[in-house]
Design an enzyme around this catalytic site. Structure first.
Site, PDB file in Angstrom:
ATOM      1  N   LYS A  47      -0.633  -8.563  -4.608  1.00  0.00           N
ATOM      2  CA  LYS A  47      -0.892  -9.779  -3.869  1.00  0.00           C
ATOM      3  C   LYS A  47      -1.267  -9.482  -2.423  1.00  0.00           C
ATOM      4  CE  LYS A  47       3.172 -11.329  -6.150  1.00  0.00           C
ATOM      5  NZ  LYS A  47       4.569 -11.702  -5.937  1.00  0.00           N
ATOM      6  N   GLU A 103      -8.328  -3.561  -0.953  1.00  0.00           N
ATOM      7  CA  GLU A 103      -6.883  -3.281  -0.888  1.00  0.00           C
ATOM      8  C   GLU A 103      -6.331  -3.592   0.490  1.00  0.00           C
ATOM      9  OE1 GLU A 103      -4.072  -3.016  -1.946  1.00  0.00           O
ATOM     10  OE2 GLU A 103      -3.636  -1.221  -3.104  1.00  0.00           O
ATOM     11  N   ASP A 104      -5.038  -3.842   0.535  1.00  0.00           N
ATOM     12  CA  ASP A 104      -4.412  -4.109   1.831  1.00  0.00           C
ATOM     13  C   ASP A 104      -4.138  -2.821   2.604  1.00  0.00           C
ATOM     14  OD1 ASP A 104      -2.431  -3.320   0.005  1.00  0.00           O
ATOM     15  OD2 ASP A 104      -0.994  -4.873   0.578  1.00  0.00           O
ATOM     16  N   ASP A 107      -1.605   4.051   1.108  1.00  0.00           N
ATOM     17  CA  ASP A 107      -0.412   4.778   1.550  1.00  0.00           C
ATOM     18  C   ASP A 107      -0.407   6.139   0.847  1.00  0.00           C
ATOM     19  OD1 ASP A 107       2.105   4.908   2.902  1.00  0.00           O
ATOM     20  OD2 ASP A 107       3.141   4.268   1.096  1.00  0.00           O
ATOM     21  N   LYS A 135      -2.851   4.768   5.951  1.00  0.00           N
ATOM     22  CA  LYS A 135      -1.803   5.642   6.503  1.00  0.00           C
ATOM     23  C   LYS A 135      -2.116   7.048   6.016  1.00  0.00           C
ATOM     24  CE  LYS A 135       2.317   2.632   6.388  1.00  0.00           C
ATOM     25  NZ  LYS A 135       3.526   2.346   5.580  1.00  0.00           N
ATOM     26  N   PHE A 156       6.668   0.984   8.574  1.00  0.00           N
ATOM     27  CA  PHE A 156       6.497  -0.064   7.574  1.00  0.00           C
ATOM     28  C   PHE A 156       6.009  -1.334   8.259  1.00  0.00           C
ATOM     29  CE2 PHE A 156       7.294  -2.948   4.092  1.00  0.00           C
ATOM     30  CZ  PHE A 156       6.825  -2.183   3.038  1.00  0.00           C
ATOM     31  N   ILE A 157       4.818  -1.772   7.876  1.00  0.00           N
ATOM     32  CA  ILE A 157       4.232  -2.948   8.510  1.00  0.00           C
ATOM     33  C   ILE A 157       4.213  -4.147   7.553  1.00  0.00           C
ATOM     34  CG2 ILE A 157       2.827  -1.632  10.144  1.00  0.00           C
ATOM     35  CD1 ILE A 157       0.392  -2.122   8.312  1.00  0.00           C
ATOM     36  N   ASP A 163       3.860  -7.379   2.482  1.00  0.00           N
ATOM     37  CA  ASP A 163       5.230  -7.860   2.358  1.00  0.00           C
ATOM     38  C   ASP A 163       6.272  -6.756   2.525  1.00  0.00           C
ATOM     39  OD1 ASP A 163       4.521  -6.568  -0.204  1.00  0.00           O
ATOM     40  OD2 ASP A 163       6.493  -7.265  -0.855  1.00  0.00           O
ATOM     41  N   ARG A 169       4.662 -12.183   4.162  1.00  0.00           N
ATOM     42  CA  ARG A 169       3.212 -12.181   3.907  1.00  0.00           C
ATOM     43  C   ARG A 169       2.497 -13.223   4.762  1.00  0.00           C
ATOM     44  NH1 ARG A 169       2.327  -9.075  -0.745  1.00  0.00           N
ATOM     45  NH2 ARG A 169       3.866  -9.237  -2.402  1.00  0.00           N
TER      46      ARG A 169
HETATM   47  P1  IMP Z   1       0.329   3.620  -2.509  1.00  0.00           P
HETATM   48  O1  IMP Z   1       0.167   3.614  -3.982  1.00  0.00           O
HETATM   49  O2  IMP Z   1       1.475   4.474  -2.065  1.00  0.00           O
HETATM   50  O3  IMP Z   1      -0.945   3.962  -1.759  1.00  0.00           O
HETATM   51  O4  IMP Z   1       0.805   2.176  -2.113  1.00  0.00           O
HETATM   52  C1  IMP Z   1      -0.046   1.144  -1.817  1.00  0.00           C
HETATM   53  C2  IMP Z   1       0.710  -0.162  -1.818  1.00  0.00           C
HETATM   54  O5  IMP Z   1       2.003  -0.001  -1.225  1.00  0.00           O
HETATM   55  C3  IMP Z   1      -0.002  -1.176  -0.976  1.00  0.00           C
HETATM   56  O6  IMP Z   1      -0.939  -1.909  -1.730  1.00  0.00           O
HETATM   57  C4  IMP Z   1       1.143  -2.026  -0.472  1.00  0.00           C
HETATM   58  O7  IMP Z   1       1.428  -3.047  -1.397  1.00  0.00           O
HETATM   59  C5  IMP Z   1       2.319  -1.089  -0.395  1.00  0.00           C
HETATM   60  N1  IMP Z   1       2.569  -0.587   0.966  1.00  0.00           N
HETATM   61  C6  IMP Z   1       2.390   0.657   1.441  1.00  0.00           C
HETATM   62  N2  IMP Z   1       2.698   0.754   2.749  1.00  0.00           N
HETATM   63  C7  IMP Z   1       3.086  -0.487   3.111  1.00  0.00           C
HETATM   64  C8  IMP Z   1       3.516  -1.048   4.373  1.00  0.00           C
HETATM   65  O8  IMP Z   1       3.616  -0.405   5.436  1.00  0.00           O
HETATM   66  N3  IMP Z   1       3.818  -2.376   4.334  1.00  0.00           N
HETATM   67  C9  IMP Z   1       3.712  -3.146   3.211  1.00  0.00           C
HETATM   68  N4  IMP Z   1       3.297  -2.669   2.047  1.00  0.00           N
HETATM   69  C10 IMP Z   1       2.992  -1.346   1.988  1.00  0.00           C
HETATM   70 MG    MG Z   2       2.789  -4.680  -1.859  1.00  0.00          MG
END
Ligand code: IMP
Ligand code: MG
Length: 185
Positions: A47, A103-104, A107, A135, A156-157, A163, A169
């Protein structure tokens, strides 16, 4: 959470509403240039990217389609579980489409890496990744986004769709969450 003052849990604002607007506008202009004459399908990963998607699509001055997909990569905490599963798939065939995954935040990269793999197998004409935040220090897989709004520090943002535990959100800006919110007292 028993009141509406979500700002109380925010250490500081990292990116203001105005800055977010400028970032998204610039991304939209770039995408408009790059996708002229193509069959653009924007795929938002639910979301977290809904607010970004809603703003970005209005900065893209081209005919385009949108679709949504939901996966789970995180439980309710701040660390990746490493488990990614499809909760909601796309409604349409993507064969021959120029796909842009929206994507938001990127990470560890596990979520997008998985999504990209399964979507690539469905034969789109092209597939690119657009992430509002990145990141880079946290990356665990070899994945690069084609469009990046802004790099963010290893904090963590929340806000603008992002969220913590499904809250925050609706914060219009991007804030750094107080550590006390997610660590034991
Ligand atoms: P990844 O699979 O580790 O790249 O995670 C990506 C997902 O983790 C994003 O789509 C977010 O939903 C969540 N996420 C990663 N870092 C943050 C953050 O700093 N704040 C909020 N959600 C995050
Ligand atoms: Mg998320």
């Amino acid at each position: 959470m028993n009141d509406n003052s979500i700002m109380n849990d925010i250490e500081r604002v990292l990116i203001s509403e105005e800055e977010l607007g400028n970032i998204v506008k610039r991304m939209g202009e770039q995408i408009t240039q790059d996708y002229t004459g193509k069959d653009l399908l924007l795929v938002s990963v639910l979301k977290g990217s809904v607010i970004f998607m809603a703003d970005l699509m209005r900065e893209i001055k081209l005919p385009c389609n949108i679709d949504f997909m939901a996966v789970s990569s995180y439980g309710s905490g701040t660390k990746s579980s490493g488990v990614v599963k499809i909760i909601k798939d796309l409604d349409q065939s993507i064969e021959g489409k120029d796909l842009l995954i929206v994507e938001d935040i990127l990470d560890s990269g596990r979520t997008l890496n998985y999504i990209r793999e399964i979507l690539t197998a469905r034969n789109p004409k092209s597939i690119k990744i657009c992430t509002l935040f990145d990141k880079p220090e946290r990356r665990e897989v070899d994945l690069y986004a084609d469009y990046i709004g802004a790099p963010v520090p290893n904090e963590f943002i929340v806000g603008y769709g992002l969220d913590y535990n499904e809250y925050y959100r609706n914060l219009p800006s991007i804030g750094i969450l107080k550590r006390s919110v997610y660590t034991e007292e």
